[in-house]
Design a protein around this motif. Sequence first.
Motif, PDB file in Angstrom:
ATOM      1  N   SER A  41       0.838  -1.200   0.000  1.00 43.27           N
ATOM      2  CA  SER A  41       0.000   0.000   0.000  1.00 43.27           C
ATOM      3  C   SER A  41       0.873   1.250   0.000  1.00 43.27           C
ATOM      4  O   SER A  41       1.945   1.274   0.593  1.00 43.27           O
ATOM      5  N   THR A  44      -1.213   3.610   4.800  1.00 47.39           N
ATOM      6  CA  THR A  44      -2.302   3.073   5.610  1.00 47.39           C
ATOM      7  C   THR A  44      -2.789   4.185   6.538  1.00 47.39           C
ATOM      8  O   THR A  44      -2.070   5.148   6.798  1.00 47.39           O
ATOM      9  N   CYS A  63      -5.909   0.317   4.170  1.00 50.50           N
ATOM     10  CA  CYS A  63      -5.055   0.825   3.092  1.00 50.50           C
ATOM     11  C   CYS A  63      -5.785   1.956   2.378  1.00 50.50           C
ATOM     12  O   CYS A  63      -7.008   1.935   2.255  1.00 50.50           O
ATOM     13  N   SER A  64      -5.034   2.916   1.887  1.00 49.99           N
ATOM     14  CA  SER A  64      -5.658   4.040   1.188  1.00 49.99           C
ATOM     15  C   SER A  64      -6.296   3.600  -0.120  1.00 49.99           C
ATOM     16  O   SER A  64      -7.190   4.266  -0.628  1.00 49.99           O
ATOM     17  N   GLU A  65      -5.885   2.451  -0.668  1.00 50.48           N
ATOM     18  CA  GLU A  65      -6.433   1.963  -1.933  1.00 50.48           C
ATOM     19  C   GLU A  65      -7.692   1.113  -1.762  1.00 50.48           C
ATOM     20  O   GLU A  65      -8.352   0.783  -2.743  1.00 50.48           O
ATOM     21  N   GLU A  66      -8.028   0.752  -0.534  1.00 50.99           N
ATOM     22  CA  GLU A  66      -9.190  -0.110  -0.307  1.00 50.99           C
ATOM     23  C   GLU A  66     -10.498   0.644  -0.541  1.00 50.99           C
ATOM     24  O   GLU A  66     -10.646   1.784  -0.116  1.00 50.99           O
TER      25      GLU A  66
END
Length: 137
Positions: A41, A44, A63-66
Amino acid sequence: MPYCPNGRFVHIPPPYPDSNWDNDFGRPWWRDDAYLVGILSQKTRLIKIINTLTSQDQVIEVCSEEIMTEIQDRYMKYNAHAGSYTCKFEGKNLDMSKTLQENGIDDEDEEFYQLSMNDDTYLQPIHLYFNDDLTEA
């Protein structure tokens, strides 16, 4: 230099120059896509999920991408019926197919760092509201 507390293993160079070490093996095993377990990631962050029905709250590192559905799946270990809840932030429904940032929940860690505050002093709360539809098991 790679840290190997239990000694060297395959494709790890010696800690000193050595003319006997053969480094023409090509791609090292840890860069082989066959052994890819996940994606690292970019960042976080901690969020607080508050169940408005029971007044319980959980702090989860995400996570910032979730996207929200992935966060909801991770929250299922605290509430198996999380699918029967509507997620809201500041009174607005969250789009479950978007990330926190895309839903307008900004990451304020950098501001906390500049102000010399702990980043867990204030966590953006995501409120869960029970739908009372009994369709999710």
